[in-house]
Design a protein around this motif. Structure first.
Motif, PDB file in Angstrom:
ATOM      1  N   LYS A   1      52.255 -13.395  60.513  1.00 58.79           N
ATOM      2  CA  LYS A   1      52.542 -13.896  61.931  1.00 58.79           C
ATOM      3  C   LYS A   1      51.822 -15.186  62.155  1.00 58.79           C
ATOM      4  O   LYS A   1      51.111 -15.401  62.894  1.00 58.79           O
ATOM      5  CB  LYS A   1      52.122 -12.981  62.912  1.00 58.79           C
ATOM      6  CG  LYS A   1      53.063 -11.787  62.757  1.00 58.79           C
ATOM      7  CD  LYS A   1      52.751 -11.041  64.100  1.00 58.79           C
ATOM      8  CE  LYS A   1      53.583  -9.701  64.484  1.00 58.79           C
ATOM      9  NZ  LYS A   1      53.550  -9.036  65.327  1.00 58.79           N
ATOM     10  N   THR A   2      51.818 -15.987  61.041  1.00 57.87           N
ATOM     11  CA  THR A   2      50.886 -17.327  61.014  1.00 57.87           C
ATOM     12  C   THR A   2      51.538 -18.508  60.703  1.00 57.87           C
ATOM     13  O   THR A   2      53.110 -18.836  60.051  1.00 57.87           O
ATOM     14  CB  THR A   2      50.001 -17.226  59.669  1.00 57.87           C
ATOM     15  OG1 THR A   2      49.111 -16.160  59.937  1.00 57.87           O
ATOM     16  CG2 THR A   2      49.246 -18.522  59.849  1.00 57.87           C
ATOM     17  N   VAL A   3      51.419 -19.557  61.579  1.00 53.39           N
ATOM     18  CA  VAL A   3      52.119 -21.005  61.343  1.00 53.39           C
ATOM     19  C   VAL A   3      50.908 -21.866  60.957  1.00 53.39           C
ATOM     20  O   VAL A   3      49.682 -21.560  61.421  1.00 53.39           O
ATOM     21  CB  VAL A   3      52.717 -21.416  62.372  1.00 53.39           C
ATOM     22  CG1 VAL A   3      51.700 -21.513  63.850  1.00 53.39           C
ATOM     23  CG2 VAL A   3      53.594 -22.641  62.390  1.00 53.39           C
ATOM     24  N   VAL A   4      51.353 -22.753  60.122  1.00 50.30           N
ATOM     25  CA  VAL A   4      50.290 -23.752  59.618  1.00 50.30           C
ATOM     26  C   VAL A   4      50.809 -25.056  59.798  1.00 50.30           C
ATOM     27  O   VAL A   4      51.993 -25.581  59.635  1.00 50.30           O
ATOM     28  CB  VAL A   4      50.200 -23.531  58.040  1.00 50.30           C
ATOM     29  CG1 VAL A   4      49.307 -24.637  57.446  1.00 50.30           C
ATOM     30  CG2 VAL A   4      49.354 -22.191  57.602  1.00 50.30           C
TER      31      VAL A   4
ATOM     32  N   VAL B   1      47.700 -17.755  64.480  1.00 48.87           N
ATOM     33  CA  VAL B   1      47.957 -16.477  64.080  1.00 48.87           C
ATOM     34  C   VAL B   1      48.141 -15.652  65.324  1.00 48.87           C
ATOM     35  O   VAL B   1      47.669 -15.819  66.231  1.00 48.87           O
ATOM     36  CB  VAL B   1      46.642 -15.645  63.447  1.00 48.87           C
ATOM     37  CG1 VAL B   1      47.091 -14.218  63.052  1.00 48.87           C
ATOM     38  CG2 VAL B   1      46.391 -16.419  62.344  1.00 48.87           C
ATOM     39  N   ALA B   2      49.308 -15.002  65.318  1.00 47.83           N
ATOM     40  CA  ALA B   2      49.989 -14.353  66.387  1.00 47.83           C
ATOM     41  C   ALA B   2      49.438 -12.676  66.078  1.00 47.83           C
ATOM     42  O   ALA B   2      49.357 -12.348  65.132  1.00 47.83           O
ATOM     43  CB  ALA B   2      51.325 -14.657  66.582  1.00 47.83           C
ATOM     44  N   SER B   3      49.210 -12.136  67.353  1.00 48.93           N
ATOM     45  CA  SER B   3      48.891 -10.826  67.424  1.00 48.93           C
ATOM     46  C   SER B   3      49.726 -10.127  68.451  1.00 48.93           C
ATOM     47  O   SER B   3      50.039 -10.891  69.241  1.00 48.93           O
ATOM     48  CB  SER B   3      47.268 -10.467  67.310  1.00 48.93           C
ATOM     49  OG  SER B   3      46.798 -10.930  68.626  1.00 48.93           O
TER      50      SER B   3
ATOM     51  N   GLN C   1      44.821 -20.979  72.430  1.00 52.72           N
ATOM     52  CA  GLN C   1      43.630 -21.681  73.201  1.00 52.72           C
ATOM     53  C   GLN C   1      43.552 -23.234  73.173  1.00 52.72           C
ATOM     54  O   GLN C   1      42.728 -23.955  73.698  1.00 52.72           O
ATOM     55  CB  GLN C   1      42.356 -20.775  73.167  1.00 52.72           C
ATOM     56  CG  GLN C   1      41.446 -21.587  71.821  1.00 52.72           C
ATOM     57  CD  GLN C   1      41.809 -20.813  70.498  1.00 52.72           C
ATOM     58  OE1 GLN C   1      43.127 -20.489  70.510  1.00 52.72           O
ATOM     59  NE2 GLN C   1      41.363 -21.109  69.344  1.00 52.72           N
ATOM     60  N   GLY C   2      44.025 -23.759  71.976  1.00 54.59           N
ATOM     61  CA  GLY C   2      43.631 -25.016  71.566  1.00 54.59           C
ATOM     62  C   GLY C   2      42.735 -25.336  70.592  1.00 54.59           C
ATOM     63  O   GLY C   2      41.720 -24.718  70.580  1.00 54.59           O
ATOM     64  N   THR C   3      43.022 -26.250  69.839  1.00 55.26           N
ATOM     65  CA  THR C   3      41.815 -26.583  68.697  1.00 55.26           C
ATOM     66  C   THR C   3      41.783 -28.103  68.549  1.00 55.26           C
ATOM     67  O   THR C   3      42.735 -28.940  68.952  1.00 55.26           O
ATOM     68  CB  THR C   3      42.207 -26.066  67.524  1.00 55.26           C
ATOM     69  OG1 THR C   3      41.078 -26.422  66.426  1.00 55.26           O
ATOM     70  CG2 THR C   3      43.566 -26.657  66.823  1.00 55.26           C
TER      71      THR C   3
ATOM     72  N   LEU D   1      47.503 -15.628  70.662  1.00 49.43           N
ATOM     73  CA  LEU D   1      47.719 -16.480  69.553  1.00 49.43           C
ATOM     74  C   LEU D   1      46.092 -17.043  69.487  1.00 49.43           C
ATOM     75  O   LEU D   1      45.638 -17.489  70.462  1.00 49.43           O
ATOM     76  CB  LEU D   1      48.734 -17.910  69.924  1.00 49.43           C
ATOM     77  CG  LEU D   1      49.973 -17.692  70.125  1.00 49.43           C
ATOM     78  CD1 LEU D   1      51.131 -18.678  70.675  1.00 49.43           C
ATOM     79  CD2 LEU D   1      50.653 -16.985  68.719  1.00 49.43           C
ATOM     80  N   GLN D   2      45.883 -17.259  68.191  1.00 50.78           N
ATOM     81  CA  GLN D   2      44.521 -17.852  68.037  1.00 50.78           C
ATOM     82  C   GLN D   2      44.710 -19.059  66.873  1.00 50.78           C
ATOM     83  O   GLN D   2      45.177 -18.822  65.926  1.00 50.78           O
ATOM     84  CB  GLN D   2      43.785 -16.973  67.306  1.00 50.78           C
ATOM     85  CG  GLN D   2      42.240 -17.227  66.980  1.00 50.78           C
ATOM     86  CD  GLN D   2      41.486 -17.588  68.239  1.00 50.78           C
ATOM     87  OE1 GLN D   2      41.288 -16.654  69.028  1.00 50.78           O
ATOM     88  NE2 GLN D   2      40.608 -18.357  68.176  1.00 50.78           N
ATOM     89  N   ALA D   3      44.286 -20.334  67.577  1.00 49.61           N
ATOM     90  CA  ALA D   3      44.474 -21.328  66.739  1.00 49.61           C
ATOM     91  C   ALA D   3      43.092 -21.765  66.102  1.00 49.61           C
ATOM     92  O   ALA D   3      42.035 -21.632  66.882  1.00 49.61           O
ATOM     93  CB  ALA D   3      44.977 -22.476  67.613  1.00 49.61           C
ATOM     94  N   CYS D   4      42.961 -22.239  65.019  1.00 52.45           N
ATOM     95  CA  CYS D   4      41.831 -22.651  64.123  1.00 52.45           C
ATOM     96  C   CYS D   4      42.173 -23.915  63.129  1.00 52.45           C
ATOM     97  O   CYS D   4      43.225 -24.048  63.066  1.00 52.45           O
ATOM     98  CB  CYS D   4      40.988 -21.768  63.519  1.00 52.45           C
ATOM     99  SG  CYS D   4      41.951 -21.097  62.034  1.00 52.45           S
ATOM    100  N   GLY D   5      41.289 -24.498  62.855  1.00 52.00           N
ATOM    101  CA  GLY D   5      41.256 -25.671  61.826  1.00 52.00           C
ATOM    102  C   GLY D   5      40.891 -26.983  62.394  1.00 52.00           C
ATOM    103  O   GLY D   5      40.887 -27.893  61.534  1.00 52.00           O
ATOM    104  N   GLY D   6      40.677 -27.263  63.655  1.00 53.92           N
ATOM    105  CA  GLY D   6      40.450 -28.589  64.278  1.00 53.92           C
ATOM    106  C   GLY D   6      39.131 -29.128  63.620  1.00 53.92           C
ATOM    107  O   GLY D   6      38.474 -28.288  63.168  1.00 53.92           O
ATOM    108  N   GLY D   7      38.887 -30.163  64.145  1.00 53.27           N
ATOM    109  CA  GLY D   7      37.560 -30.779  63.663  1.00 53.27           C
ATOM    110  C   GLY D   7      37.334 -32.229  63.452  1.00 53.27           C
ATOM    111  O   GLY D   7      38.419 -33.061  64.307  1.00 53.27           O
ATOM    112  N   LEU D   8      36.501 -32.937  62.904  1.00 52.24           N
ATOM    113  CA  LEU D   8      36.350 -34.365  62.743  1.00 52.24           C
ATOM    114  C   LEU D   8      36.933 -34.671  61.554  1.00 52.24           C
ATOM    115  O   LEU D   8      36.718 -34.362  60.655  1.00 52.24           O
ATOM    116  CB  LEU D   8      34.964 -34.574  62.866  1.00 52.24           C
ATOM    117  CG  LEU D   8      34.209 -34.346  64.108  1.00 52.24           C
ATOM    118  CD1 LEU D   8      32.622 -34.626  63.999  1.00 52.24           C
ATOM    119  CD2 LEU D   8      34.954 -34.834  65.383  1.00 52.24           C
TER     120      LEU D   8
END
Length: 125
Positions: free
Chosen positions: A76-79, A22-24, A117-119, A3-10
């Motif tokens: 294979k994506t969760v939002v 996204v799952a692979s 991995q966490g974002t 699983l690859q997470a993205c989109g975090g930030g300030l």
């Protein structure tokens, strides 16, 4: 399964952020996607989950009405759409998959088989 997470930030209070995961690799056909978070110095807590059919969503009381979870199985994506962010939403967010969900398991961290991995999300006031 990875699983690859993205989109975090300030963000500032009241802003919006969108997290994606996204799952692979191989996945079973009936799995729950979930998001958990760990605020600084605190335990991991449930945020939201969505059933394999996509028809049922679950939310922690603290985010209900502000966050929305959706899934696209073709990708294979969760939002996780996060609106009206608050400083208390500051945390590291983790996506997870529960390959063998059962009634009431959506918010049980130990039921999830795979994790991203966490974002990191930081919301300032």
């Amino acid at each position: 399964v990875q699983l690859q997470a993205c989109g975090g930030g300030l963000a500032q209070a009241g802003d919006s952020l969108t997290l994606s995961c996204v799952a692979s690799g191989r996945t079973y056909s009936h799995y729950t996607f979930g998001w958990f978070r760990q605020p600084p110095g605190k335990e991991v807590e449930f945020v939201a989950a969505i059933s394999y059919s996509g028809l049922t969503s679950y939310y922690a009381d603290s985010v209900k009405g502000r966050f929305s979870i959706s899934r696209d199985d073709s990708r294979k994506t969760v939002v996780l759409q996060m609106n009206s962010l608050k400083p208390e939403d500051t945390a590291v967010y983790y996506c997870g998959i529960d390959e063998h969900p059962h009634s009431g398991s959506y918010n049980m961290r130990d039921e999830y088989n795979f994790w991203g991995q966490g974002t990191e999300v930081t919301v300032s006031s």
